[in-house]
Design a protein around this motif. Structure first.
Motif, PDB file in Angstrom:
ATOM      1  N   GLU A 168       0.873  -1.170   0.000  1.00  0.00           N
ATOM      2  CA  GLU A 168       0.000   0.000   0.000  1.00  0.00           C
ATOM      3  C   GLU A 168       0.911   1.222   0.000  1.00  0.00           C
ATOM      4  O   GLU A 168       1.436   1.620   1.059  1.00  0.00           O
ATOM      5  CB  GLU A 168      -0.902   0.019   1.236  1.00  0.00           C
ATOM      6  CG  GLU A 168      -1.989  -1.022   1.234  1.00  0.00           C
ATOM      7  CD  GLU A 168      -2.970  -0.819   2.382  1.00  0.00           C
ATOM      8  OE1 GLU A 168      -3.843   0.057   2.264  1.00  0.00           O
ATOM      9  OE2 GLU A 168      -2.837  -1.536   3.393  1.00  0.00           O
ATOM     10  N   ASN A 169       1.108   1.798  -1.152  1.00  0.00           N
ATOM     11  CA  ASN A 169       2.030   2.923  -1.255  1.00  0.00           C
ATOM     12  C   ASN A 169       1.547   4.132  -0.449  1.00  0.00           C
ATOM     13  O   ASN A 169       2.360   4.903   0.061  1.00  0.00           O
ATOM     14  CB  ASN A 169       2.246   3.302  -2.710  1.00  0.00           C
ATOM     15  CG  ASN A 169       3.145   2.299  -3.429  1.00  0.00           C
ATOM     16  OD1 ASN A 169       3.773   1.438  -2.786  1.00  0.00           O
ATOM     17  ND2 ASN A 169       3.207   2.399  -4.740  1.00  0.00           N
ATOM     18  N   ALA A 170       0.252   4.280  -0.306  1.00  0.00           N
ATOM     19  CA  ALA A 170      -0.282   5.404   0.470  1.00  0.00           C
ATOM     20  C   ALA A 170       0.064   5.279   1.953  1.00  0.00           C
ATOM     21  O   ALA A 170       0.080   6.277   2.680  1.00  0.00           O
ATOM     22  CB  ALA A 170      -1.791   5.492   0.293  1.00  0.00           C
ATOM     23  N   LYS A 171       0.334   4.050   2.382  1.00  0.00           N
ATOM     24  CA  LYS A 171       0.678   3.804   3.792  1.00  0.00           C
ATOM     25  C   LYS A 171       2.151   3.468   3.981  1.00  0.00           C
ATOM     26  O   LYS A 171       2.584   3.128   5.081  1.00  0.00           O
ATOM     27  CB  LYS A 171      -0.179   2.665   4.355  1.00  0.00           C
ATOM     28  CG  LYS A 171      -1.659   2.983   4.432  1.00  0.00           C
ATOM     29  CD  LYS A 171      -2.423   1.845   5.091  1.00  0.00           C
ATOM     30  CE  LYS A 171      -3.902   2.185   5.235  1.00  0.00           C
ATOM     31  NZ  LYS A 171      -4.663   1.078   5.883  1.00  0.00           N
ATOM     32  N   ASN A 172       2.911   3.528   2.888  1.00  0.00           N
ATOM     33  CA  ASN A 172       4.338   3.192   2.957  1.00  0.00           C
ATOM     34  C   ASN A 172       4.572   1.838   3.613  1.00  0.00           C
ATOM     35  O   ASN A 172       5.491   1.660   4.423  1.00  0.00           O
ATOM     36  CB  ASN A 172       5.112   4.268   3.739  1.00  0.00           C
ATOM     37  CG  ASN A 172       5.272   5.563   2.970  1.00  0.00           C
ATOM     38  OD1 ASN A 172       4.775   5.693   1.854  1.00  0.00           O
ATOM     39  ND2 ASN A 172       5.948   6.520   3.560  1.00  0.00           N
ATOM     40  N   THR A 173       3.753   0.866   3.231  1.00  0.00           N
ATOM     41  CA  THR A 173       3.796  -0.442   3.877  1.00  0.00           C
ATOM     42  C   THR A 173       3.751  -1.551   2.839  1.00  0.00           C
ATOM     43  O   THR A 173       3.002  -1.479   1.861  1.00  0.00           O
ATOM     44  CB  THR A 173       2.630  -0.593   4.860  1.00  0.00           C
ATOM     45  OG1 THR A 173       2.693   0.465   5.842  1.00  0.00           O
ATOM     46  CG2 THR A 173       2.692  -1.932   5.583  1.00  0.00           C
ATOM     47  N   VAL A 174       4.542  -2.569   3.088  1.00  0.00           N
ATOM     48  CA  VAL A 174       4.529  -3.787   2.291  1.00  0.00           C
ATOM     49  C   VAL A 174       4.184  -4.950   3.217  1.00  0.00           C
ATOM     50  O   VAL A 174       4.534  -4.934   4.400  1.00  0.00           O
ATOM     51  CB  VAL A 174       5.874  -4.012   1.572  1.00  0.00           C
ATOM     52  CG1 VAL A 174       7.014  -4.194   2.553  1.00  0.00           C
ATOM     53  CG2 VAL A 174       5.786  -5.174   0.597  1.00  0.00           C
ATOM     54  N   TYR A 175       3.484  -5.922   2.659  1.00  0.00           N
ATOM     55  CA  TYR A 175       3.001  -7.057   3.445  1.00  0.00           C
ATOM     56  C   TYR A 175       3.509  -8.366   2.863  1.00  0.00           C
ATOM     57  O   TYR A 175       3.779  -8.473   1.664  1.00  0.00           O
ATOM     58  CB  TYR A 175       1.470  -7.084   3.457  1.00  0.00           C
ATOM     59  CG  TYR A 175       0.827  -5.810   3.915  1.00  0.00           C
ATOM     60  CD1 TYR A 175       0.370  -4.877   2.980  1.00  0.00           C
ATOM     61  CD2 TYR A 175       0.673  -5.524   5.265  1.00  0.00           C
ATOM     62  CE1 TYR A 175      -0.215  -3.683   3.390  1.00  0.00           C
ATOM     63  CE2 TYR A 175       0.083  -4.332   5.675  1.00  0.00           C
ATOM     64  CZ  TYR A 175      -0.355  -3.429   4.741  1.00  0.00           C
ATOM     65  OH  TYR A 175      -0.943  -2.256   5.147  1.00  0.00           O
ATOM     66  N   LEU A 176       3.587  -9.354   3.728  1.00  0.00           N
ATOM     67  CA  LEU A 176       3.870 -10.714   3.302  1.00  0.00           C
ATOM     68  C   LEU A 176       2.821 -11.616   3.947  1.00  0.00           C
ATOM     69  O   LEU A 176       2.857 -11.841   5.159  1.00  0.00           O
ATOM     70  CB  LEU A 176       5.275 -11.154   3.721  1.00  0.00           C
ATOM     71  CG  LEU A 176       5.639 -12.599   3.389  1.00  0.00           C
ATOM     72  CD1 LEU A 176       5.664 -12.805   1.866  1.00  0.00           C
ATOM     73  CD2 LEU A 176       6.990 -12.983   3.984  1.00  0.00           C
ATOM     74  N   GLN A 177       1.886 -12.071   3.131  1.00  0.00           N
ATOM     75  CA  GLN A 177       0.870 -13.004   3.601  1.00  0.00           C
ATOM     76  C   GLN A 177       1.400 -14.418   3.432  1.00  0.00           C
ATOM     77  O   GLN A 177       1.748 -14.811   2.310  1.00  0.00           O
ATOM     78  CB  GLN A 177      -0.436 -12.825   2.813  1.00  0.00           C
ATOM     79  CG  GLN A 177      -1.533 -13.792   3.207  1.00  0.00           C
ATOM     80  CD  GLN A 177      -2.040 -13.567   4.619  1.00  0.00           C
ATOM     81  OE1 GLN A 177      -2.285 -12.434   5.018  1.00  0.00           O
ATOM     82  NE2 GLN A 177      -2.200 -14.656   5.382  1.00  0.00           N
ATOM     83  N   MET A 178       1.462 -15.149   4.516  1.00  0.00           N
ATOM     84  CA  MET A 178       2.021 -16.493   4.499  1.00  0.00           C
ATOM     85  C   MET A 178       0.931 -17.481   4.905  1.00  0.00           C
ATOM     86  O   MET A 178       0.429 -17.426   6.026  1.00  0.00           O
ATOM     87  CB  MET A 178       3.206 -16.584   5.467  1.00  0.00           C
ATOM     88  CG  MET A 178       4.294 -15.567   5.175  1.00  0.00           C
ATOM     89  SD  MET A 178       5.737 -15.774   6.226  1.00  0.00           S
ATOM     90  CE  MET A 178       5.055 -15.292   7.811  1.00  0.00           C
ATOM     91  N   ASN A 179       0.583 -18.350   3.990  1.00  0.00           N
ATOM     92  CA  ASN A 179      -0.414 -19.384   4.242  1.00  0.00           C
ATOM     93  C   ASN A 179       0.238 -20.753   4.131  1.00  0.00           C
ATOM     94  O   ASN A 179       1.300 -20.895   3.512  1.00  0.00           O
ATOM     95  CB  ASN A 179      -1.551 -19.280   3.237  1.00  0.00           C
ATOM     96  CG  ASN A 179      -2.287 -17.959   3.308  1.00  0.00           C
ATOM     97  OD1 ASN A 179      -2.416 -17.353   4.377  1.00  0.00           O
ATOM     98  ND2 ASN A 179      -2.780 -17.482   2.175  1.00  0.00           N
ATOM     99  N   GLY A 180      -0.397 -21.741   4.706  1.00  0.00           N
ATOM    100  CA  GLY A 180       0.138 -23.091   4.616  1.00  0.00           C
ATOM    101  C   GLY A 180       1.542 -23.205   5.161  1.00  0.00           C
ATOM    102  O   GLY A 180       2.391 -23.877   4.570  1.00  0.00           O
TER     103      GLY A 180
END
Length: 123
Positions: free
Chosen positions: A73-85
């Motif tokens: 989310e560039n507006a929030k200056n945030t990157v995510y890593l969703q980890m499943n399994g």
């Protein structure tokens, strides 16, 4: 100065999910591709995946493909890593990093690094 701060790590059971976040400051976030790396005990740091500046392009290591997803989310200056399994072999310290390159898969291409967050998967 530039800061990358990871959060969201913890202990999870085999097969579970976690979402890591990386909040960036001190840089023009939308000008950087963002990557996630990990380092397991006794092993070298390896790339998990990376996402281009707009999120339109990505790369994932074979070991996580289909299970992990990077978003930003560039507006929030945030990157995510969703980890499943999640599996026991995903246990590692996870790092986010920022690169000026369009898409960067090598550590040497990254300009800034976070301090890391521990992810432990119990079997």
């Amino acid at each position: 100065q530039v800061q990358l701060v990871e959060s969201g790590g913890g202990l999870v059971q085999d097969g579970g999910s976690l979402r890591l976040s990386c909040a960036a400051s001190g840089l023009t976030f939308s000008s950087y591709s963002m990557g996630w790396f990990r380092q397991a005990p006794g092993k070298e740091r390896e790339i998990v995946g990376t996402l281009t500046r707009t999120g339109g392009g990505s790369f994932y290591a074979d070991s996580v493909k289909g299970r992990f997803t990077i978003s930003r989310e560039n507006a929030k200056n945030t990157v995510y890593l969703q980890m499943n399994g999640l599996k026991a072999e995903d246990t590692a310290v996870y790092y986010c990093a920022a690169a000026r390159a369009y898409i960067a898969t090598r550590e040497s291409e990254y300009d800034y690094w976070g301090q890391g967050t521990q992810v432990t998967v119990s079997s």
